[in-house]
Design a protein around this motif. Structure first.
Motif, short mmCIF file in Angstrom:
data_model
loop_
_atom_site.label_atom_id
_atom_site.label_comp_id
_atom_site.label_asym_id
_atom_site.label_seq_id
_atom_site.Cartn_x
_atom_site.Cartn_y
_atom_site.Cartn_z
N ILE A 51 -4.63 -4.14 -8.15
CA ILE A 51 -4.38 -2.74 -8.52
C ILE A 51 -5.36 -1.82 -7.79
N ALA A 52 -6.61 -2.26 -7.68
CA ALA A 52 -7.62 -1.44 -7.01
C ALA A 52 -7.23 -1.14 -5.57
N VAL A 53 -6.77 -2.15 -4.85
CA VAL A 53 -6.35 -1.94 -3.46
C VAL A 53 -5.09 -1.09 -3.39
N MET A 54 -4.15 -1.34 -4.28
CA MET A 54 -2.90 -0.56 -4.27
C MET A 54 -3.17 0.93 -4.45
N LEU A 55 -4.13 1.26 -5.29
CA LEU A 55 -4.47 2.66 -5.49
C LEU A 55 -5.24 3.24 -4.32
N SER A 56 -6.29 2.54 -3.91
CA SER A 56 -7.13 3.08 -2.84
C SER A 56 -6.38 3.19 -1.52
N GLU A 57 -5.42 2.27 -1.29
CA GLU A 57 -4.64 2.29 -0.05
C GLU A 57 -3.30 3.00 -0.21
N LYS A 58 -3.07 3.60 -1.41
CA LYS A 58 -1.86 4.41 -1.67
C LYS A 58 -0.56 3.66 -1.37
N VAL A 59 -0.51 2.42 -1.85
CA VAL A 59 0.69 1.61 -1.67
C VAL A 59 1.91 2.26 -2.30
N PHE A 60 1.70 3.06 -3.34
CA PHE A 60 2.82 3.73 -4.01
C PHE A 60 3.58 4.67 -3.09
N GLN A 61 3.01 5.02 -1.96
CA GLN A 61 3.70 5.92 -1.04
C GLN A 61 4.83 5.22 -0.29
N TYR A 62 4.79 3.88 -0.25
CA TYR A 62 5.83 3.17 0.51
C TYR A 62 6.36 1.92 -0.20
N GLN A 63 6.05 1.75 -1.50
CA GLN A 63 6.59 0.64 -2.28
C GLN A 63 7.10 1.16 -3.63
N LYS A 64 8.25 0.60 -4.08
CA LYS A 64 8.89 1.09 -5.30
C LYS A 64 8.62 0.21 -6.52
N HIS A 65 8.78 -1.10 -6.38
CA HIS A 65 8.71 -2.02 -7.51
C HIS A 65 7.36 -2.76 -7.54
N LEU A 66 6.74 -2.77 -8.70
CA LEU A 66 5.49 -3.51 -8.92
C LEU A 66 5.71 -4.51 -10.04
N SER A 67 5.39 -5.77 -9.77
CA SER A 67 5.50 -6.83 -10.78
C SER A 67 4.11 -7.39 -11.06
N MET A 68 3.72 -7.41 -12.34
CA MET A 68 2.39 -7.85 -12.73
C MET A 68 2.34 -9.37 -12.82
N THR A 69 2.27 -9.98 -11.66
CA THR A 69 2.38 -11.44 -11.55
C THR A 69 1.07 -12.19 -11.77
N ASP A 70 -0.07 -11.56 -11.49
CA ASP A 70 -1.37 -12.23 -11.65
C ASP A 70 -1.41 -13.58 -10.93
N HIS A 71 -0.77 -13.67 -9.79
CA HIS A 71 -0.62 -14.98 -9.13
C HIS A 71 -1.90 -15.52 -8.51
N PHE A 72 -2.74 -14.64 -7.97
CA PHE A 72 -4.05 -15.05 -7.45
C PHE A 72 -5.14 -14.18 -8.05
N TYR A 73 -6.29 -14.78 -8.30
CA TYR A 73 -7.51 -13.99 -8.52
C TYR A 73 -8.15 -13.84 -7.15
N ALA A 74 -8.68 -12.66 -6.87
CA ALA A 74 -9.22 -12.38 -5.54
C ALA A 74 -10.72 -12.12 -5.59
N PRO A 75 -11.54 -13.13 -5.31
CA PRO A 75 -12.98 -12.88 -5.20
C PRO A 75 -13.30 -12.12 -3.91
N ALA A 76 -14.47 -11.57 -3.87
CA ALA A 76 -14.99 -10.97 -2.64
C ALA A 76 -16.43 -11.45 -2.50
N LEU A 77 -16.97 -11.33 -1.31
CA LEU A 77 -18.32 -11.81 -1.04
C LEU A 77 -19.12 -10.76 -0.28
N ILE A 78 -20.38 -10.64 -0.67
CA ILE A 78 -21.32 -9.81 0.09
C ILE A 78 -22.13 -10.76 0.96
#
Length: 317
Positions: A203-230
């Protein structure tokens, strides 16, 4: 929310650095309004008395893979990256990218914060890289322009952009989709040209990258957890004195904490924002219909990462 983040980022410019402070470059793939951006800004603030941290967002310094290679070569000082990109260098980190491995955010954070996560940081820290801390992007969800996705059967025929991550590609095939790995910068044009039908992200990436401007349907699948590393370049790290090293470790921990706080905020408020922007959201996804197919690959993952490790992760409270 985005406006608040921008205003907050602006505060960080107000400090005065010590004379002759070492200039440090940190790169990341997303913009300064993203969880990566607020994390980097928090680190810059934490380091204001010892190092001059300069932010390079939006893949200015190259893709995540290129930035990792630059860290190893010593031509880049720091980076925030996904585990997907790091798999090319440390394959074992791919265990965290398994589909439906984590039950929720608390489960994922408990794993990364205990001995499993620390041991993985130690494994990553070799051949020119020092892994400082675990951040996160949150759970990943599916978007597309063709139709709502609720059950496994809805996946048929959908061509979905994935990261260039072998685990993600395999999982999407198992879940019935046609994966199309590509860099993030290619996604908007690929969707507008009909090359792909959708993408998957937090959700964080979808908002910051404005995915809503070019995608219509969102499904809350929770298919992967996405870690990040510093990550920090070993060459750069060795150039620091002991006080600077301690400051850097503290700053990385603060940056990781900021990322998690951002994700929490997005999980609570972000979905409403995406709805306000016109996205049609399917919240009652039959996740088990996808997970059951994804788990058919367990023997492959057991062989790749070790059955004991995977079972230990799943059993963590």
């Amino acid at each position: 929310m985005i406006g608040v983040v921008i205003a907050t980022l602006g505060v960080f410019y107000s400090f005065v650095l010590p004379k002759n402070a070492k200039s440090v470059k940190i790169g990341y793939a997303l913009n300064n309004e993203s969880h990566y951006g607020v994390s980097a800004a928090r680190m810059r603030d934490e380091l204001k008395n010892s190092l001059d941290l300069k932010l390079f967002p939006n893949s200015i310094l190259g893709s995540e893979r290129v930035m990792i290679e630059s860290l190893k070569l010593g031509t880049l000082d720091m980076a925030i990256v996904s585990t997907g990109a790091l798999q090319n260098f440390v394959p074992q980190v791919g265990v965290f990218d398994m589909p439906f491995l984590f039950r929720d955010l608390n489960h994922a954070r408990n794993v990364l914060d205990n001995d499993i996560g620390q041991q993985m940081l130690n494994q990553i820290s070799h051949e020119g890289i020092v892994a400082m801390a675990w951040g996160e992007q949150g759970f990943r969800h599916l978007t597309n322009n063709k139709h709502p996705v609720r059950v496994f059967e809805d996946a048929h025929g959908l061509k979905i952009r994935t990261t260039q991550n072998a685990i993600h590609i395999r999982a999407f095939k198992s879940m019935g989709f046609s994966p199309a790995p590509m860099s993030w910068t290619e996604v908007p044009s690929a969707i507008s040209q009909g090359v792909i039908d959708g993408q998957e992200n937090s959700i964080a990436v979808m908002l910051s990258e404005k995915v809503f401007q070019y995608q219509k349907h969102l499904s809350m699948t929770d298919h992967f957890y996405a870690p990040a590393l510093i990550l920090v370049s070993e060459h750069f790290y060795k150039s620091l004195d002991e006080n600077q090293k301690a400051d850097l470790l503290k700053a990385a921990a603060a940056g990781a904490e900021q990322m998690r706080a951002f994700v929490d905020k997005m999980e609570s408020d972000g979905l409403s924002k995406l709805k306000e922007e016109g996205m049609e959201v399917v919240e009652d996804v039959d996740k088990e219909s996808f997970a059951a197919h994804a788990r058919s690959d367990d023997p492959y993952y057991f062989k790749l990462f070790g059955e004991d490790l995977i079972k230990k992760i799943r059993a963590t409270p």
